[in-house]
Design a protein around this motif. Structure first.
Motif, PDB file in Angstrom:
ATOM      1  N   ARG A  61       0.750  -1.095   0.153  1.00  0.00           N
ATOM      2  CA  ARG A  61      -0.118   0.119   0.131  1.00  0.00           C
ATOM      3  C   ARG A  61       0.894   1.208  -0.056  1.00  0.00           C
ATOM      4  O   ARG A  61       1.917   1.138   0.173  1.00  0.00           O
ATOM      5  CB  ARG A  61      -0.768   0.055   1.322  1.00  0.00           C
ATOM      6  CG  ARG A  61      -0.053   0.190   2.396  1.00  0.00           C
ATOM      7  CD  ARG A  61      -1.378   0.163   3.841  1.00  0.00           C
ATOM      8  NE  ARG A  61      -1.840  -0.940   3.884  1.00  0.00           N
ATOM      9  CZ  ARG A  61      -2.962  -1.340   4.769  1.00  0.00           C
ATOM     10  NH1 ARG A  61      -2.904  -0.293   5.789  1.00  0.00           N
ATOM     11  NH2 ARG A  61      -3.437  -2.437   4.793  1.00  0.00           N
ATOM     12  N   VAL A  62       0.177   2.449  -0.284  1.00  0.00           N
ATOM     13  CA  VAL A  62       0.879   3.555  -0.281  1.00  0.00           C
ATOM     14  C   VAL A  62       0.603   4.301   0.894  1.00  0.00           C
ATOM     15  O   VAL A  62      -0.472   4.664   1.547  1.00  0.00           O
ATOM     16  CB  VAL A  62       0.291   4.525  -1.348  1.00  0.00           C
ATOM     17  CG1 VAL A  62       0.845   5.932  -1.294  1.00  0.00           C
ATOM     18  CG2 VAL A  62       0.707   3.908  -2.755  1.00  0.00           C
ATOM     19  N   THR A  63       1.622   4.775   1.756  1.00  0.00           N
ATOM     20  CA  THR A  63       1.531   5.744   2.957  1.00  0.00           C
ATOM     21  C   THR A  63       1.902   7.153   2.623  1.00  0.00           C
ATOM     22  O   THR A  63       3.315   7.289   2.091  1.00  0.00           O
ATOM     23  CB  THR A  63       2.421   4.833   4.232  1.00  0.00           C
ATOM     24  OG1 THR A  63       1.674   3.798   4.527  1.00  0.00           O
ATOM     25  CG2 THR A  63       2.258   5.987   5.339  1.00  0.00           C
ATOM     26  N   ALA A  64       0.976   7.941   2.665  1.00  0.00           N
ATOM     27  CA  ALA A  64       1.375   9.527   2.448  1.00  0.00           C
ATOM     28  C   ALA A  64       1.736  10.539   3.452  1.00  0.00           C
ATOM     29  O   ALA A  64       1.000  10.284   4.502  1.00  0.00           O
ATOM     30  CB  ALA A  64       0.405   9.867   1.720  1.00  0.00           C
ATOM     31  N   VAL A  65       2.932  10.844   3.410  1.00  0.00           N
ATOM     32  CA  VAL A  65       3.133  12.000   4.407  1.00  0.00           C
ATOM     33  C   VAL A  65       3.136  13.416   3.651  1.00  0.00           C
ATOM     34  O   VAL A  65       3.636  13.671   2.465  1.00  0.00           O
ATOM     35  CB  VAL A  65       4.682  12.009   4.905  1.00  0.00           C
ATOM     36  CG1 VAL A  65       5.163  13.071   5.767  1.00  0.00           C
ATOM     37  CG2 VAL A  65       4.869  10.549   5.463  1.00  0.00           C
ATOM     38  N   ILE A  66       2.181  14.182   4.137  1.00  0.00           N
ATOM     39  CA  ILE A  66       1.776  15.444   3.554  1.00  0.00           C
ATOM     40  C   ILE A  66       2.204  16.619   4.684  1.00  0.00           C
ATOM     41  O   ILE A  66       2.274  16.610   5.841  1.00  0.00           O
ATOM     42  CB  ILE A  66       0.390  15.420   2.851  1.00  0.00           C
ATOM     43  CG1 ILE A  66      -0.349  15.219   4.281  1.00  0.00           C
ATOM     44  CG2 ILE A  66       0.248  14.402   1.813  1.00  0.00           C
ATOM     45  CD1 ILE A  66      -1.927  15.036   3.686  1.00  0.00           C
ATOM     46  N   GLY A  67       2.299  17.613   4.004  1.00  0.00           N
ATOM     47  CA  GLY A  67       2.501  18.851   4.477  1.00  0.00           C
ATOM     48  C   GLY A  67       3.143  20.097   3.883  1.00  0.00           C
ATOM     49  O   GLY A  67       3.535  19.767   2.606  1.00  0.00           O
ATOM     50  N   ALA A  68       3.137  21.463   4.399  1.00  0.00           N
ATOM     51  CA  ALA A  68       3.687  22.399   3.589  1.00  0.00           C
ATOM     52  C   ALA A  68       5.250  22.289   3.545  1.00  0.00           C
ATOM     53  O   ALA A  68       5.972  21.598   4.060  1.00  0.00           O
ATOM     54  CB  ALA A  68       3.271  23.837   4.484  1.00  0.00           C
ATOM     55  N   ASN A  69       5.652  23.379   2.851  1.00  0.00           N
ATOM     56  CA  ASN A  69       7.149  23.300   2.730  1.00  0.00           C
ATOM     57  C   ASN A  69       7.742  23.786   3.994  1.00  0.00           C
ATOM     58  O   ASN A  69       7.192  24.447   4.835  1.00  0.00           O
ATOM     59  CB  ASN A  69       7.670  24.526   1.845  1.00  0.00           C
ATOM     60  CG  ASN A  69       7.513  24.269   0.280  1.00  0.00           C
ATOM     61  OD1 ASN A  69       7.394  23.142  -0.231  1.00  0.00           O
ATOM     62  ND2 ASN A  69       7.161  25.371  -0.536  1.00  0.00           N
ATOM     63  N   GLY A  70       8.897  23.011   4.240  1.00  0.00           N
ATOM     64  CA  GLY A  70       9.410  23.252   5.767  1.00  0.00           C
ATOM     65  C   GLY A  70       9.158  22.525   6.656  1.00  0.00           C
ATOM     66  O   GLY A  70       9.438  22.415   7.791  1.00  0.00           O
ATOM     67  N   ALA A  71       8.176  21.576   6.425  1.00  0.00           N
ATOM     68  CA  ALA A  71       7.583  20.683   7.229  1.00  0.00           C
ATOM     69  C   ALA A  71       8.349  19.406   7.714  1.00  0.00           C
ATOM     70  O   ALA A  71       8.185  18.883   8.862  1.00  0.00           O
ATOM     71  CB  ALA A  71       6.129  19.810   6.809  1.00  0.00           C
ATOM     72  N   GLY A  72       9.275  19.150   7.045  1.00  0.00           N
ATOM     73  CA  GLY A  72      10.442  17.962   7.322  1.00  0.00           C
ATOM     74  C   GLY A  72      10.268  16.840   6.471  1.00  0.00           C
ATOM     75  O   GLY A  72      10.898  15.895   6.756  1.00  0.00           O
ATOM     76  N   LYS A  73       9.552  16.947   5.555  1.00  0.00           N
ATOM     77  CA  LYS A  73       9.271  15.798   4.588  1.00  0.00           C
ATOM     78  C   LYS A  73      10.533  15.327   3.966  1.00  0.00           C
ATOM     79  O   LYS A  73      10.627  14.057   4.018  1.00  0.00           O
ATOM     80  CB  LYS A  73       8.126  16.060   3.461  1.00  0.00           C
ATOM     81  CG  LYS A  73       6.857  16.790   4.110  1.00  0.00           C
ATOM     82  CD  LYS A  73       5.681  16.850   3.227  1.00  0.00           C
ATOM     83  CE  LYS A  73       6.121  17.672   1.825  1.00  0.00           C
ATOM     84  NZ  LYS A  73       6.331  19.238   2.414  1.00  0.00           N
ATOM     85  N   SER A  74      11.201  16.199   3.226  1.00  0.00           N
ATOM     86  CA  SER A  74      12.448  15.627   2.506  1.00  0.00           C
ATOM     87  C   SER A  74      13.157  15.026   3.441  1.00  0.00           C
ATOM     88  O   SER A  74      14.336  14.181   3.100  1.00  0.00           O
ATOM     89  CB  SER A  74      12.991  16.675   1.586  1.00  0.00           C
ATOM     90  OG  SER A  74      11.754  16.802   0.596  1.00  0.00           O
TER      91      SER A  74
END
Length: 234
Positions: free
Chosen positions: A28-41
């Protein structure tokens, strides 16, 4: 199963991730979402071994891989598709793909190459052309294909929608979602385009200033109007 337990990452005095815990199950796909600067990358780079955590653990298939070298993490079965579709324009499509599996056996590379061309027929049609002749959407397919050449059990997709038309993004992510279901691949999708990500994901995780503020079924998060306005911008 890819498990992140209490992960914290700092750049000097700046905490990019603060006690982040989540699971990425197979199929399955687990999505991490949030604005720029959230720490995603930062999360993705840490999982791929490109950043070292201050604390916490990364466990994959019951083995602690925290702080491992990038090449060792790839060999264990985790592949990163970085932000920006980092293909090599001077090489052909097929040469780019073969680079992804250069450390594997000839037979393994052949099997993976056949699979990639089956998933992305346009790459097979243009295998002898330079990567610089591809459109943005085709280059994204090439970047994903190159990651698949490593034979991963977990795929990390960092901002695949960047610079692409919404229809192309939807097509690519729906294909990735189907691929996860068919092959048991664990997919962690990091995406600023929350609406698109939540449509293909089973689980959604909202990251804000390095911390998880909400997690749960992707559909429920997509329907949470207060959450959307506060953190997701749509």
């Amino acid at each position: 199963m890819l498990c992140i337990e209490g992960l914290s990452v700092s750049y000097g005095a700046v905490e990019a991730l603060k006690d982040v815990s989540l699971e990425v199950p197979p199929g399955r796909v687990t999505a991490v979402i949030g604005a720029n600067g959230a720490g995603k990358s930062t999360l993705m780079r840490t999982l791929a071994g490109l950043e070292k955590p201050k604390s916490g653990r990364v466990v994959f298939n019951d083995e602690d891989i925290t702080g491992g070298k990038p090449e060792d993490i790839v060999r264990r079965g985790i592949a990163l598709v970085p932000e920006g579709r980092s293909t090599i324009p001077d090489l052909s499509v097929e040469e780019n793909l073969k680079l992804g599996g250069m450390w594997r056996t000839h037979a393994q590379r052949g099997t993976s190459l056949t699979r990639v061309y089956s998933l992305f027929p346009v790459l097979g049609e243009r295998r002898h052309l330079g990567a610089d002749t591809l459109s943005g959407g085709e280059r994204q397919q090439l970047a994903i294909g190159r990651a698949l050449m490593t034979g991963p059990q977990a795929l990390l997709l960092d901002e695949p929608s960047l610079g692409l038309a919404p229809l192309i993004v939807t097509q690519i992510l729906e294909l990735v979602s189907q691929m996860a279901k068919d092959s048991g691949l664990a997919v962690l999708l990091v995406e600023q385009n929350a609406a698109t990500a939540l449509r293909v994901a089973k689980t959604g995780i909202v990251l804000n200033l390095g911390q998880i503020v909400k997690s749960g079924p992707a559909h429920d998060i997509a329907q949470d109007e207060e959450l959307r306005h506060a953190y997701l911008g749509y």
